[in-house]
Every structure is written in C-alpha cells, then in structure tokens.
Scaffold this motif. Structure first.
Motif, PDB file in Angstrom:
ATOM      1  N   LEU A  81      12.072  62.004  58.928  1.00  0.00           N
ATOM      2  CA  LEU A  81      11.012  62.040  57.919  1.00  0.00           C
ATOM      3  C   LEU A  81      11.213  60.824  57.020  1.00  0.00           C
ATOM      4  CD1 LEU A  81       9.456  64.940  56.028  1.00  0.00           C
ATOM      5  CD2 LEU A  81      10.386  63.066  54.656  1.00  0.00           C
ATOM      6  N   SER A  82      10.141  60.039  56.830  1.00  0.00           N
ATOM      7  CA  SER A  82      10.257  58.817  56.022  1.00  0.00           C
ATOM      8  C   SER A  82       9.315  58.873  54.819  1.00  0.00           C
ATOM      9  CB  SER A  82       9.945  57.592  56.876  1.00  0.00           C
ATOM     10  OG  SER A  82       8.713  57.761  57.543  1.00  0.00           O
ATOM     11  N   ILE A  83       9.778  58.239  53.731  1.00  0.00           N
ATOM     12  CA  ILE A  83       9.024  58.246  52.467  1.00  0.00           C
ATOM     13  C   ILE A  83       8.831  56.812  51.984  1.00  0.00           C
ATOM     14  CG2 ILE A  83       9.002  59.094  50.081  1.00  0.00           C
ATOM     15  CD1 ILE A  83      11.089  61.229  50.990  1.00  0.00           C
ATOM     16  N   GLU A  84       7.612  56.478  51.581  1.00  0.00           N
ATOM     17  CA  GLU A  84       7.311  55.146  51.027  1.00  0.00           C
ATOM     18  C   GLU A  84       6.647  55.312  49.663  1.00  0.00           C
ATOM     19  OE1 GLU A  84       7.425  51.741  51.417  1.00  0.00           O
ATOM     20  OE2 GLU A  84       5.934  51.521  49.829  1.00  0.00           O
ATOM     21  N   SER A  85       7.228  54.663  48.638  1.00  0.00           N
ATOM     22  CA  SER A  85       6.622  54.719  47.295  1.00  0.00           C
ATOM     23  C   SER A  85       6.953  53.438  46.523  1.00  0.00           C
ATOM     24  CB  SER A  85       7.134  55.950  46.530  1.00  0.00           C
ATOM     25  OG  SER A  85       8.519  55.806  46.249  1.00  0.00           O
ATOM     26  N   SER A  86       6.999  52.297  47.232  1.00  0.00           N
ATOM     27  CA  SER A  86       7.452  51.069  46.561  1.00  0.00           C
ATOM     28  C   SER A  86       6.438  50.488  45.595  1.00  0.00           C
ATOM     29  CB  SER A  86       7.845  50.012  47.590  1.00  0.00           C
ATOM     30  OG  SER A  86       6.700  49.597  48.304  1.00  0.00           O
ATOM     31  N   CYS A  87       5.150  50.842  45.790  1.00  0.00           N
ATOM     32  CA  CYS A  87       4.131  50.288  44.889  1.00  0.00           C
ATOM     33  C   CYS A  87       3.057  51.333  44.597  1.00  0.00           C
ATOM     34  CB  CYS A  87       3.558  49.014  45.505  1.00  0.00           C
ATOM     35  SG  CYS A  87       2.531  48.087  44.365  1.00  0.00           S
ATOM     36  N   ASP A  88       1.871  51.183  45.158  1.00  0.00           N
ATOM     37  CA  ASP A  88       0.782  52.103  44.780  1.00  0.00           C
ATOM     38  C   ASP A  88       0.280  52.957  45.932  1.00  0.00           C
ATOM     39  OD1 ASP A  88      -0.291  49.916  46.063  1.00  0.00           O
ATOM     40  OD2 ASP A  88      -2.061  49.780  44.792  1.00  0.00           O
ATOM     41  N   ASP A  89       1.094  53.149  46.962  1.00  0.00           N
ATOM     42  CA  ASP A  89       0.735  54.057  48.049  1.00  0.00           C
ATOM     43  C   ASP A  89       1.817  55.110  48.189  1.00  0.00           C
ATOM     44  OD1 ASP A  89      -1.698  52.800  49.313  1.00  0.00           O
ATOM     45  OD2 ASP A  89      -0.314  51.101  49.404  1.00  0.00           O
ATOM     46  N   SER A  90       1.413  56.408  48.114  1.00  0.00           N
ATOM     47  CA  SER A  90       2.368  57.499  48.347  1.00  0.00           C
ATOM     48  C   SER A  90       2.204  57.884  49.806  1.00  0.00           C
ATOM     49  CB  SER A  90       2.033  58.725  47.511  1.00  0.00           C
ATOM     50  OG  SER A  90       1.728  58.379  46.194  1.00  0.00           O
ATOM     51  N   SER A  91       3.291  57.794  50.573  1.00  0.00           N
ATOM     52  CA  SER A  91       3.130  58.073  51.999  1.00  0.00           C
ATOM     53  C   SER A  91       4.389  58.723  52.585  1.00  0.00           C
ATOM     54  CB  SER A  91       2.803  56.764  52.727  1.00  0.00           C
ATOM     55  OG  SER A  91       2.603  56.989  54.091  1.00  0.00           O
ATOM     56  N   ILE A  92       4.140  59.667  53.507  1.00  0.00           N
ATOM     57  CA  ILE A  92       5.234  60.338  54.220  1.00  0.00           C
ATOM     58  C   ILE A  92       4.867  60.356  55.701  1.00  0.00           C
ATOM     59  CG2 ILE A  92       6.432  62.565  54.583  1.00  0.00           C
ATOM     60  CD1 ILE A  92       6.207  63.062  51.580  1.00  0.00           C
ATOM     61  N   ALA A  93       5.872  60.119  56.555  1.00  0.00           N
ATOM     62  CA  ALA A  93       5.637  60.161  58.004  1.00  0.00           C
ATOM     63  C   ALA A  93       6.768  60.924  58.669  1.00  0.00           C
ATOM     64  CB  ALA A  93       5.562  58.746  58.574  1.00  0.00           C
ATOM     65  N   VAL A  94       6.492  61.427  59.866  1.00  0.00           N
ATOM     66  CA  VAL A  94       7.527  62.033  60.709  1.00  0.00           C
ATOM     67  C   VAL A  94       7.432  61.331  62.061  1.00  0.00           C
ATOM     68  CG1 VAL A  94       8.364  64.143  61.802  1.00  0.00           C
ATOM     69  CG2 VAL A  94       7.358  64.252  59.509  1.00  0.00           C
ATOM     70  N   THR A  95       8.565  60.792  62.539  1.00  0.00           N
ATOM     71  CA  THR A  95       8.563  60.026  63.782  1.00  0.00           C
ATOM     72  C   THR A  95       9.603  60.594  64.744  1.00  0.00           C
ATOM     73  OG1 THR A  95       8.095  58.092  62.401  1.00  0.00           O
ATOM     74  CG2 THR A  95       8.597  57.659  64.703  1.00  0.00           C
ATOM     75  N   ASP A  96       9.237  60.715  66.012  1.00  0.00           N
ATOM     76  CA  ASP A  96      10.157  61.205  67.031  1.00  0.00           C
ATOM     77  C   ASP A  96      11.149  60.093  67.394  1.00  0.00           C
ATOM     78  OD1 ASP A  96      10.433  63.497  69.261  1.00  0.00           O
ATOM     79  OD2 ASP A  96      10.831  61.518  70.140  1.00  0.00           O
ATOM     80  N   ILE A  97      12.432  60.394  67.319  1.00  0.00           N
ATOM     81  CA  ILE A  97      13.453  59.354  67.477  1.00  0.00           C
ATOM     82  C   ILE A  97      13.467  58.789  68.905  1.00  0.00           C
ATOM     83  CG2 ILE A  97      15.951  58.883  67.408  1.00  0.00           C
ATOM     84  CD1 ILE A  97      16.079  61.067  65.169  1.00  0.00           C
ATOM     85  N   ASN A  98      13.402  59.638  69.904  1.00  0.00           N
ATOM     86  CA  ASN A  98      13.526  59.134  71.277  1.00  0.00           C
ATOM     87  C   ASN A  98      12.267  58.448  71.786  1.00  0.00           C
ATOM     88  OD1 ASN A  98      16.205  59.906  71.634  1.00  0.00           O
ATOM     89  ND2 ASN A  98      15.557  62.032  71.965  1.00  0.00           N
ATOM     90  N   SER A  99      11.127  59.076  71.564  1.00  0.00           N
ATOM     91  CA  SER A  99       9.880  58.488  72.104  1.00  0.00           C
ATOM     92  C   SER A  99       9.263  57.451  71.162  1.00  0.00           C
ATOM     93  CB  SER A  99       8.854  59.593  72.351  1.00  0.00           C
ATOM     94  OG  SER A  99       8.403  60.107  71.107  1.00  0.00           O
ATOM     95  N   LYS A 100       9.728  57.408  69.909  1.00  0.00           N
ATOM     96  CA  LYS A 100       9.207  56.516  68.855  1.00  0.00           C
ATOM     97  C   LYS A 100       7.765  56.834  68.472  1.00  0.00           C
ATOM     98  CE  LYS A 100      12.556  53.191  70.117  1.00  0.00           C
ATOM     99  NZ  LYS A 100      13.173  53.512  71.384  1.00  0.00           N
ATOM    100  N   GLN A 101       7.294  57.994  68.914  1.00  0.00           N
ATOM    101  CA  GLN A 101       5.911  58.387  68.610  1.00  0.00           C
ATOM    102  C   GLN A 101       5.815  58.913  67.175  1.00  0.00           C
ATOM    103  OE1 GLN A 101       3.078  58.136  70.758  1.00  0.00           O
ATOM    104  NE2 GLN A 101       4.576  56.880  71.858  1.00  0.00           N
ATOM    105  N   LEU A 102       4.730  58.524  66.533  1.00  0.00           N
ATOM    106  CA  LEU A 102       4.435  59.006  65.188  1.00  0.00           C
ATOM    107  C   LEU A 102       3.859  60.414  65.334  1.00  0.00           C
ATOM    108  CD1 LEU A 102       4.260  58.056  62.229  1.00  0.00           C
ATOM    109  CD2 LEU A 102       1.972  57.181  62.747  1.00  0.00           C
TER     110      LEU A 102
END
Ligand code: KG4
Ligand code: ZN
Length: 330
Positions: A3-24
């Motif tokens: 699970l990844s979190i991005e909040s460095s500027c003006d976009d709040s975003s969260i993603a979940v990515t499969d480690i082996n297949s690299k699929q979002l």
C-alpha cells in the motif's frame, strides 16, 4: 501487495500494487487544484488540512486489502514538509497496526516509475523530469544507479507555466490552462528570447523567459482575449524550444539509448511532439507515462516501492522521516 501513500504537494493519493505481477490493484487520488486555484498556487497549510480529510477517506476504501499487505510505502521527499508529514504519520500508524515494514520513497524516483506501472522497468534510460518543482535530466542506469545530469538554475518548466498563468489571472495549475489557451493563439506573434540559446551551458533557466512575458503583458494597455491566446502560444513555444535545444546539446555529449519524459508537465502534447522528433533524430525510442500517471499519484510510488521491497530496503519506524532538504538526492 504494497500500500503506497503520496502527499508531497496538492494530491492525496493511495494505491495498492501486487508485488509479483506489478499490477495496480487499487488507485485513488483526490486533487486539491480547485481549492488552491483562487490563491494562484499551493497554500501549504490548506494543503495539509485537505490531506488530513482526504487520505483517511481513501484509506477506508483500500482497507479491503489490509490482510494481503506486506509493506507500507510513503513519499518522504522532496515536497512540502507539512503535507509530507500527513502521509508519513498515516504510514507509521498503519505499519504499527498491521505489523508490516515501512518503505520511504523518493518522489522523483517515483515519477520515473510512472513509466512502468503494470510493467517491467526498462534501463538504461535518459529521463527528462518536468514537474512543478523540478526540471532535470536524470541518467538512470538501473534502479540503484541514478544520477542527475542536468537541472534548472532557477524556476522549473511547470512553475513557469504556473507563474505566467498567474500573471494572466487564468488560475492554477497553469500548465493545462496555458496549453489549452495556446491552441487558439499564434505562437509566432511574440518573439520571446529562448533562454541560454547561445550558451553551451548544460542547464535550464526559466526566470528570464518569465520576466520577458511579464514585460510584454505590462506593455499592453488593455489585454484582449486574443492577446492572451497569443501570449500563451508564444510563451509555450519558447519554453518548449528551450528544453528541446538544451536536450539536443546534451544528447550530442551523451547519446541516449532510451529516452523518457515524466512529471506533471510531461502531459503537454506540444512538448511530447517536439521531443519525439528530437529523440528520433538521435535514434532513441521515447517513453511516456499514461496521462493518468503524469501528475502526482500513489501508483508510481507503489511501483517504485516494489523495487525497494525486492532489495529488502525497509526503513525502521524511528528513522523514517521527511527530508526537507533533499535536492539532488536520488
Ligand atoms: O508532477 P506534478 O503533478 O507535481 C510536482 O511534483 O510538482 O507537476 C505539476 C506541474 C505544475 O506546475 C503544472 O502546471 C504542470 O505540472 N503541468 C503542465 C501541464 N500539466 C501539468 N505544464 C505544462 N503543460 C501541461 N499540460
Ligand atoms: Zn511530482
């Protein structure tokens, strides 16, 4: 999954990515552009407050994946300290609650991985990063071997679009607005000087162009709609000519094997078209990210974090901190 979190500027975003297949597997972003637009730029305190509202809402949706998570990734630098903190605090709380490790991600390295969402990475790659905070050429030989080869001495490419948009009272972010306005204008109407054109210096510069545009705007008594279109078109053409000219000088010294453009401003179609021609002349295939992943997002942070996960590159909770002075680090 990560699970990844991005909040460095003006976009709040969260993603979940499969480690082996690299699929979002999951990706959501709540942008604050409208909230900051009235101020003509990002207001850090407001941005932090909006992240505190938006991130938990997105996290609630992503919670169905909690029992499949192996790590929590979060952007730690560079960015606005008050907004980075929102993401880092959430990441630490999740790490404690789920008893899984933390991965700190460099936002700029994240932008590079916007090219490789749902895909394997391609190296070596010469990358032009054009965002609101940065204009850089990065030589990426591998995930662990990336060096900044060129950067701007003053303003960034995206920032110059934001500033010209502010001068013309067109709103924020300036990039997409100026690009749309430029379509109605004559790019040869105003001959703005291309920065550092007669210099061999391998560096970008946008403050001179920004000032030339300001002087032109001030010289027109009553700005008509057509003047605005022509200023946008002429400015955009000059800004792109500068990137293209400097890249050409750089490619003559260091021939690219593969070339890519990343960052929010890589969504600009005129920039893509011009650099596609340049890359072709140097026989380098050009890579761009899907338009959904050019501006800030957590999908690119998660994709980058997979490489860190494979390298066992975790950060202890007590050492995971935001880095406010991280320029030049990759
Ligand atoms: O990567 P990004 O979302 O955030 C940073 O990390 O800075 O980039 C945002 C920047 C803003 O300056 C915005 O005006 C610019 O990218 N931008 C564009 C375009 N779309 C976004 N600049 C020029 N043309 C565009 N179409
Ligand atoms: Zn960014």
């Amino acid at each position: 999954m990560i699970l990844s979190i991005e909040s460095s500027c003006d976009d709040s975003s969260i993603a979940v990515t499969d480690i082996n297949s690299k699929q979002l597997v999951f990706h959501k972003k709540i942008s604050q552009e409208i909230d900051h637009s009235v101020y003509g730029g990002v207001v850090p305190e407001l941005a932090a407050r909006l992240h505190a509202e938006a991130l938990p809402k997105i996290l609630e949706e992503a919670s169905i994946y909690f029992n499949q998570l192996k790590a929590i990734a979060v952007t730690t630098h560079p960015g606005l300290s008050v907004t980075l903190t929102e993401g880092v605090v959430m990441a630490k709380a999740l790490s404690i609650f789920l008893k899984i490790p933390l991965i700190g991600v460099n936002h700029l390295k994240g932008h590079i991985y916007s090219l490789f969402i749902n895909k394997e990475a391609v190296f070596p790659m010469t990358i032009l990063l054009v965002s609101g905070g940065h204009t850089q050429v990065i030589e990426a030989k591998s995930h662990d071997n990336m060096k900044i080869a060129m950067s701007t001495g003053d303003d960034s490419f995206g920032e110059s679009f934001d500033k010209v948009s502010k001068m013309l009272h067109l709103g924020y972010p300036g990039g997409p607005i100026i690009e749309a306005m430029a379509k109605n204008g004559n790019a040869n109407c105003f001959a703005f000087p291309v920065p550092l054109y007669n210099s061999n210096r391998l560096e970008f510069s946008y403050s001179g162009l920004k000032n030339a545009v300001k002087i032109k705007i001030d010289s027109i008594d009553e700005l008509k709609e057509n003047d605005v279109f022509n200023i946008c078109a002429s400015f955009q053409k000059t800004a792109i000519s500068h990137v293209s000219h400097k890249l050409k000088q750089y490619f003559k010294t260091t021939k690219p094997q593969n070339f890519a453009i990343v960052g929010g401003a890589s969504a600009n179609m005129s920039l893509r078209t011009e650099l596609e021609i340049l890359a072709k002349n140097f026989l380098a295939p050009m890579f761009v990210a899907d338009l959904n992943y050019c501006s800030d997002n957590a999908a690119m942070i998660g994709r980058c974090a997979i490489e860190e996960y494979k390298n066992n590159n975790f950060t202890d909770i007590h050492n995971l901190t935001i880095k406010t002075n991280a320029e030049g680090c990759l």
